[in-house]
Design a protein around this motif. Structure first.
Motif, PDB file in Angstrom:
ATOM      1  N   ARG A  93      60.416  47.119  23.676  1.00 26.13           N
ATOM      2  CA  ARG A  93      60.540  45.657  23.778  1.00 26.13           C
ATOM      3  C   ARG A  93      60.278  44.926  22.468  1.00 26.13           C
ATOM      4  O   ARG A  93      60.359  43.702  22.414  1.00 26.13           O
ATOM      5  CB  ARG A  93      59.592  45.125  24.849  1.00 26.13           C
ATOM      6  CG  ARG A  93      60.014  45.471  26.268  1.00 26.13           C
ATOM      7  CD  ARG A  93      59.246  44.632  27.273  1.00 26.13           C
ATOM      8  NE  ARG A  93      57.961  45.226  27.651  1.00 26.13           N
ATOM      9  CZ  ARG A  93      56.928  44.510  28.082  1.00 26.13           C
ATOM     10  NH1 ARG A  93      56.995  43.193  28.148  1.00 26.13           N
ATOM     11  NH2 ARG A  93      55.806  45.123  28.432  1.00 26.13           N
ATOM     12  N   LEU A  94      59.971  45.640  21.395  1.00 26.61           N
ATOM     13  CA  LEU A  94      59.551  44.988  20.151  1.00 26.61           C
ATOM     14  C   LEU A  94      60.734  44.646  19.251  1.00 26.61           C
ATOM     15  O   LEU A  94      61.664  45.440  19.087  1.00 26.61           O
ATOM     16  CB  LEU A  94      58.587  45.909  19.398  1.00 26.61           C
ATOM     17  CG  LEU A  94      58.029  45.377  18.076  1.00 26.61           C
ATOM     18  CD1 LEU A  94      57.229  44.108  18.278  1.00 26.61           C
ATOM     19  CD2 LEU A  94      57.171  46.456  17.398  1.00 26.61           C
ATOM     20  N   ARG A  95      60.671  43.464  18.679  1.00 25.66           N
ATOM     21  CA  ARG A  95      61.573  43.041  17.598  1.00 25.66           C
ATOM     22  C   ARG A  95      60.686  42.448  16.511  1.00 25.66           C
ATOM     23  O   ARG A  95      59.861  41.576  16.779  1.00 25.66           O
ATOM     24  CB  ARG A  95      62.561  41.983  18.110  1.00 25.66           C
ATOM     25  CG  ARG A  95      63.492  41.431  17.034  1.00 25.66           C
ATOM     26  CD  ARG A  95      64.482  40.402  17.596  1.00 25.66           C
ATOM     27  NE  ARG A  95      63.911  39.079  17.835  1.00 25.66           N
ATOM     28  CZ  ARG A  95      63.616  38.579  19.014  1.00 25.66           C
ATOM     29  NH1 ARG A  95      63.812  39.287  20.118  1.00 25.66           N
ATOM     30  NH2 ARG A  95      63.108  37.356  19.137  1.00 25.66           N
ATOM     31  N   VAL A  96      60.847  42.903  15.292  1.00 24.96           N
ATOM     32  CA  VAL A  96      60.006  42.388  14.217  1.00 24.96           C
ATOM     33  C   VAL A  96      60.875  41.611  13.234  1.00 24.96           C
ATOM     34  O   VAL A  96      61.839  42.135  12.678  1.00 24.96           O
ATOM     35  CB  VAL A  96      59.211  43.519  13.501  1.00 24.96           C
ATOM     36  CG1 VAL A  96      60.126  44.595  12.929  1.00 24.96           C
ATOM     37  CG2 VAL A  96      58.315  42.948  12.418  1.00 24.96           C
ATOM     38  N   CYS A  97      60.561  40.325  13.107  1.00 27.07           N
ATOM     39  CA  CYS A  97      61.219  39.489  12.110  1.00 27.07           C
ATOM     40  C   CYS A  97      60.227  39.306  10.970  1.00 27.07           C
ATOM     41  O   CYS A  97      59.080  38.889  11.194  1.00 27.07           O
ATOM     42  CB  CYS A  97      61.615  38.139  12.708  1.00 27.07           C
ATOM     43  SG  CYS A  97      62.471  37.056  11.540  1.00 27.07           S
ATOM     44  N   VAL A  98      60.650  39.654   9.778  1.00 23.74           N
ATOM     45  CA  VAL A  98      59.748  39.642   8.630  1.00 23.74           C
ATOM     46  C   VAL A  98      60.160  38.563   7.633  1.00 23.74           C
ATOM     47  O   VAL A  98      61.332  38.200   7.520  1.00 23.74           O
ATOM     48  CB  VAL A  98      59.717  41.018   7.927  1.00 23.74           C
ATOM     49  CG1 VAL A  98      59.296  42.112   8.901  1.00 23.74           C
ATOM     50  CG2 VAL A  98      61.077  41.358   7.316  1.00 23.74           C
ATOM     51  N   GLY A  99      59.156  38.063   6.918  1.00 25.12           N
ATOM     52  CA  GLY A  99      59.395  37.121   5.849  1.00 25.12           C
ATOM     53  C   GLY A  99      58.619  37.537   4.614  1.00 25.12           C
ATOM     54  O   GLY A  99      57.734  38.402   4.679  1.00 25.12           O
ATOM     55  N   MET A 100      58.931  36.892   3.505  1.00 23.66           N
ATOM     56  CA  MET A 100      58.292  37.255   2.236  1.00 23.66           C
ATOM     57  C   MET A 100      57.002  36.492   1.996  1.00 23.66           C
ATOM     58  O   MET A 100      56.187  36.884   1.168  1.00 23.66           O
ATOM     59  CB  MET A 100      59.245  36.999   1.065  1.00 23.66           C
ATOM     60  CG  MET A 100      60.581  37.719   1.173  1.00 23.66           C
ATOM     61  SD  MET A 100      60.429  39.501   1.388  1.00 23.66           S
ATOM     62  CE  MET A 100      60.787  39.673   3.152  1.00 23.66           C
ATOM     63  N   GLY A 101      56.806  35.391   2.742  1.00 23.81           N
ATOM     64  CA  GLY A 101      55.602  34.586   2.569  1.00 23.81           C
ATOM     65  C   GLY A 101      55.805  33.474   1.563  1.00 23.81           C
ATOM     66  O   GLY A 101      56.367  33.686   0.488  1.00 23.81           O
ATOM     67  N   TRP A 102      55.363  32.265   1.911  1.00 24.34           N
ATOM     68  CA  TRP A 102      55.509  31.108   1.029  1.00 24.34           C
ATOM     69  C   TRP A 102      54.191  30.725   0.340  1.00 24.34           C
ATOM     70  O   TRP A 102      54.208  30.063  -0.697  1.00 24.34           O
ATOM     71  CB  TRP A 102      56.022  29.903   1.818  1.00 24.34           C
ATOM     72  CG  TRP A 102      55.079  29.476   2.920  1.00 24.34           C
ATOM     73  CD1 TRP A 102      55.079  29.913   4.207  1.00 24.34           C
ATOM     74  CD2 TRP A 102      53.976  28.560   2.809  1.00 24.34           C
ATOM     75  NE1 TRP A 102      54.062  29.328   4.922  1.00 24.34           N
ATOM     76  CE2 TRP A 102      53.368  28.484   4.089  1.00 24.34           C
ATOM     77  CE3 TRP A 102      53.457  27.792   1.774  1.00 24.34           C
ATOM     78  CZ2 TRP A 102      52.261  27.679   4.338  1.00 24.34           C
ATOM     79  CZ3 TRP A 102      52.353  26.983   2.022  1.00 24.34           C
ATOM     80  CH2 TRP A 102      51.772  26.930   3.288  1.00 24.34           C
TER      81      TRP A 102
END
Length: 292
Positions: A115-124
């Motif tokens: 059930r997992l979906r990981v949306c990643v970002g670089m960080g602001w």
């Protein structure tokens, strides 16, 4: 079209087990696809970084607002739901060591039955990344390598895998359990920048440019597709998640975003600690979208 709901971080209730489990169960009962959690490893009482999603350049969260680790919280919510998707939006990827993260993500995906979906970002927030010993200017290169490490460890067998990169190195590494899906945990790229669009096209299973509309959104989608083509990937196979307000979305709005290629809407809710008010908002949204 799939519909996800963001748990309101500003409500300050994310660390309340009864509040969060009740909210997640209500989102599931209303027919939404997934629940999305945000991340900040630390908030800073003072910072000079500019928050890119508000004209003021300041994030609308107090430094002492409860923001639990999203993966630990999703593990807790997995045990209190049955079918609800579990998602980050976004996980600040550079803050995490990918060898440790590969095990954590695979474990959560396996125990939640995929059930997992990981949306990643670089960080602001530069101050946050530096508190995690991450050079701010190198966060994009670090994240590209992290994504490669995650996928290599998930795909690797009992003989182990080797990696010698700019930031990480190992030889004969074996990581089990594997994710529930043979393809691994889906990794979506969040962000509003041109770099995020290119990264989604090159590496992402999905692209989530929340807070972007009009001409800027069209340009980012074109850039994502161009990067996918250059990498020999099918741009149409990359999920596109766009944002809207749960209190305002209707079927006409859904149709307009679908024409842009979206196959998921990530809906922001009112930042209120009043659980009954929030449940009513989610229920009304589900009724307008004919989810039940």
């Amino acid at each position: 079209m799939k519909f996800a709901v963001i748990a309101p971080p500003g409500a300050g209730q994310s660390a309340d087990p009864d509040w969060m489990s009740t909210f997640a169960q209500h989102v599931e009962m209303c027919g939404f696809e997934s629940l999305v959690l945000v991340e900040h490893t630390v908030m800073m009482s003072q910072y000079t970084s500019e928050y890119p999603y508000a004209p003021s350049g300041r994030v609308d969260l107090s430094a002492d607002c409860d923001l639990p680790d999203p993966l630990d919280l999703l593990s807790f919510l997995a045990a209190h739901t049955d079918t609800l998707g579990l998602a980050t939006g976004v996980l600040v990827l550079p803050n995490h060591h990918p060898v440790v993260l590969a095990k954590r993500l695979a474990t959560l995906d396996r125990l939640s039955k995929g059930r997992l979906r990981v949306c990643v970002g670089m960080g602001w927030m530069q101050e946050e990344l530096e508190a995690c010993d991450v050079p701010f200017a190198a966060r994009g290169r670090r994240a590209d390598e992290q994504i490669a490490v995650l996928r290599q460890l998930w795909a690797g067998g009992a003989g182990g895998v080797d990696h010698d990169g700019e930031f990480f190195s190992y030889h004969g590494a074996v990581s089990y359990p594997k994710p529930a899906r043979a393809s691994g945990v889906p990794i979506h790229i969040g962000g509003h920048s041109r770099a995020a669009a290119r990264r989604a096209g090159r590496l992402g299973d999905g692209f989530q440019p929340l807070g972007v509309r009009g001409k800027q959104l069209i340009e980012l989608l074109d850039l994502m597709r161009t990067a996918a083509d250059a990498a020999g990937r099918d741009a149409d196979a990359i999920d596109l998640s766009l944002g809207h307000l749960a209190s305002r979305i209707d079927l006409e709005g859904v149709a307009s975003l679908e024409r842009l290629g979206a196959n998921r809407l990530v809906l922001a809710t009112t930042e209120t600690a009043d659980l009954e008010e929030l449940k009513d908002e989610v229920s009304a949204c589900a009724d307008r979208l004919e989810l039940r």
